[in-house]
Scaffold this active site. Structure first.
Site, short mmCIF file in Angstrom:
data_model
loop_
_atom_site.label_atom_id
_atom_site.label_comp_id
_atom_site.label_asym_id
_atom_site.label_seq_id
_atom_site.Cartn_x
_atom_site.Cartn_y
_atom_site.Cartn_z
N VAL A 53 20.75 -23.97 99.71
CA VAL A 53 21.75 -25.02 99.09
C VAL A 53 21.31 -26.50 99.26
CG1 VAL A 53 23.83 -26.05 100.05
CG2 VAL A 53 23.46 -23.75 100.27
N ALA A 56 18.81 -27.32 97.03
CA ALA A 56 17.49 -27.34 97.16
C ALA A 56 16.78 -27.25 95.75
CB ALA A 56 17.14 -25.76 97.56
N GLY A 57 17.64 -27.54 94.64
CA GLY A 57 17.00 -27.74 93.30
C GLY A 57 16.87 -26.46 92.58
N LYS A 86 17.27 -20.33 89.61
CA LYS A 86 16.39 -20.65 88.77
C LYS A 86 15.29 -21.67 89.39
CE LYS A 86 17.54 -25.19 88.05
NZ LYS A 86 16.66 -26.16 88.67
N ASP A 99 23.42 -26.98 84.01
CA ASP A 99 22.44 -25.64 84.20
C ASP A 99 23.49 -24.29 83.99
OD1 ASP A 99 20.37 -27.16 84.81
OD2 ASP A 99 20.77 -27.07 86.98
N GLY A 109 22.01 -22.97 92.79
CA GLY A 109 22.76 -22.16 93.57
C GLY A 109 24.17 -22.22 92.88
N GLY A 110 24.71 -23.46 93.46
CA GLY A 110 26.29 -23.51 92.86
C GLY A 110 26.52 -23.41 91.41
N SER A 111 25.54 -23.87 90.36
CA SER A 111 25.79 -23.61 89.26
C SER A 111 25.81 -22.07 88.93
CB SER A 111 24.65 -24.07 88.44
OG SER A 111 24.82 -25.45 88.38
P1 ATP Z 1 21.14 -27.99 91.09
O1 ATP Z 1 19.69 -27.33 91.14
O2 ATP Z 1 22.08 -27.37 89.96
O3 ATP Z 1 21.15 -29.64 90.83
P2 ATP Z 1 21.20 -27.53 93.64
O4 ATP Z 1 20.49 -26.20 93.83
O5 ATP Z 1 20.21 -28.46 94.09
O6 ATP Z 1 21.84 -27.80 92.56
P3 ATP Z 1 23.53 -26.42 95.16
O7 ATP Z 1 23.00 -25.47 96.06
O8 ATP Z 1 24.11 -26.03 94.00
O9 ATP Z 1 22.34 -27.63 94.77
O10 ATP Z 1 24.49 -27.42 96.04
C1 ATP Z 1 24.69 -28.80 95.68
C2 ATP Z 1 25.95 -29.38 96.68
O11 ATP Z 1 26.89 -28.68 95.92
C3 ATP Z 1 25.96 -28.53 98.16
O12 ATP Z 1 25.49 -29.76 98.83
C4 ATP Z 1 27.02 -28.01 98.42
O13 ATP Z 1 28.00 -28.76 99.13
C5 ATP Z 1 28.19 -28.10 97.05
N1 ATP Z 1 28.52 -26.80 96.43
C6 ATP Z 1 29.64 -26.79 95.85
N2 ATP Z 1 29.77 -25.44 95.27
C7 ATP Z 1 28.71 -24.78 95.78
C8 ATP Z 1 28.16 -23.30 95.74
N3 ATP Z 1 29.14 -22.42 95.22
N4 ATP Z 1 26.85 -23.13 96.41
C9 ATP Z 1 26.32 -24.00 96.93
N5 ATP Z 1 26.52 -25.46 96.87
C10 ATP Z 1 27.74 -25.63 96.50
#
Ligand code: ATP
Length: 317
Positions: free
Chosen positions: A100, A102-103, A11, A141, A106-108
């Site tokens: 990863v 990156a805002g 997203k 999220d 991805g994890g959510s």
């Molecule tokens: P959000 O936008 O929801 O704040 P994000 O996109 O900034 O999240 P993610 O890619 O979800 O960040 O990753 C944040 C941290 O979570 C990573 O540094 C990683 O170590 C951890 N993590 C745990 N599970 C996952 C997953 N399935 N995919 C990616 N990162 C994960």
């Protein structure tokens, strides 16, 4: 062994406003979220043993209990222990395409895919509200990641109001490969610097509502007025992330100088995106930014807006 293969989209935030503190320790937010067709493939395969195992090729994604996808599986196991007894655990394969930290959630989105996939694997027959409630317990999220599309997200980001689809828009995303921003750091820093302007819980509802400024962007989307919508792009977290990371600020300024409809940092960054209305223009903008900055550490993606969240991947399940 049965398995389901799902697409878990990223997203972007078209709007992110921090309204104040909440008694549960989270921030009160007003956000407009948009799904894009950059996604991870998540396969959930029954393994006949009583555990969940995460498999992911990306070096920065943990394959242990801290992975959000693992926590989603554990949550479902705790909520439906009889189903776990009957069907057993699963191997969860994450083909990581979303950058990863990156805002881009991805994890959510991976966690949302596990909730949807395990629900099917265990024949739970949950309703959307039941699934959304579980998602909400896991992360702010995650409810949005399940349903996707375009939505206004309020509360701590988990209360959703669907908005009309924004069709025909393309996004160019750019991120420095070696740079990740912790979401927790961004919100904590924002609280330290701007906490004195927060709307307090005690403030009456009418006064609280006056402090929310998402009205114009929501109206623009409701009227499908893309030109107006792009004028309302806004992210409060830019105020703390851009001064701390000059290269992200420079990236944002470089996009601004191109012929884009609008540009913004997504979520807590450090991904910066720009919007345009065709893939050809997106390619031109990417080339222009790449030539201007000439940095080999900068990665780009081009994606389009989509109106779906977690979907079954095409092919055999
Ligand atoms: P959000 O936008 O929801 O704040 P994000 O996109 O900034 O999240 P993610 O890619 O979800 O960040 O990753 C944040 C941290 O979570 C990573 O540094 C990683 O170590 C951890 N993590 C745990 N599970 C996952 C997953 N399935 N995919 C990616 N990162 C994960």
């Amino acid at each position: 062994m049965r398995s389901y293969s799902l697409i878990a989209p990223a997203k972007i935030n078209l709007y992110l406003e921090i309204i104040g503190d909440r008694p549960d320790g989270y921030h009160e937010l007003s956000m407009v979220l948009q799904s894009i067709d950059l996604g991870d493939r998540v396969e959930i395969r029954a393994n006949g043993i009583d555990e969940f195992r995460i498999h992911c090729q990306h070096p920065e994604v943990p394959c242990d209990r801290t992975n959000l996808a693992y926590r989603a599986a554990e949550l479902l196991k705790t909520a439906y222990p009889k189903a776990f007894e009957q069907y057993g655990g699963a191997d969860i394969f994450i083909d990581k395409q979303i950058p990863v930290a990156a805002g881009l959630a991805g994890g959510s989105s991976n966690a949302a895919a596990v909730l949807v996939g395990l629900e099917m694997l265990w024949d739970l027959g949950l309703t959307q509200p039941e699934l959304q409630d579980l998602a909400s317990q896991l992360g702010s999220d995650i409810p949005f990641c399940i349903t996707g599309g375009t939505a206004l997200a309020t509360g701590r980001g988990n209360q959703l109001e669907p908005l009309p689809d924004l069709e025909g828009l393309y996004v160019i995303l750019a991120k420095y490969r070696s740079l990740g921003v912790s979401t927790a750091w961004a919100y904590q820093t924002y609280r330290q610097q701007f906490g004195s302007t927060y709307v307090r819980e005690s403030t009456d509802l009418a006064a609280r509502q006056k402090r929310v400024h998402s009205g114009p962007i929501v109206k623009a989307i409701a009227h499908r007025d893309e030109m107006k919508m792009v004028q309302c792009l806004h992210n409060d977290l830019e105020k703390v992330v851009l001064p701390e990371y000059p290269q992200v600020l420079k990236l944002r300024q470089t996009f601004q100088q191109c012929d884009v409809l609008g540009t913004l940092m997504s979520g807590s960054g450090p991904t910066v995106f720009a919007l345009t209305d065709s893939r050809e223009k997106a390619e031109q903008i990417r080339a222009q930014v790449q030539n201007t900055l000439g940095n080999p550490d900068l990665d780009f993606w081009i994606a389009k807006f989509i109106n779906t969240g977690i979907q079954l991947a095409p092919g055999i399940h």
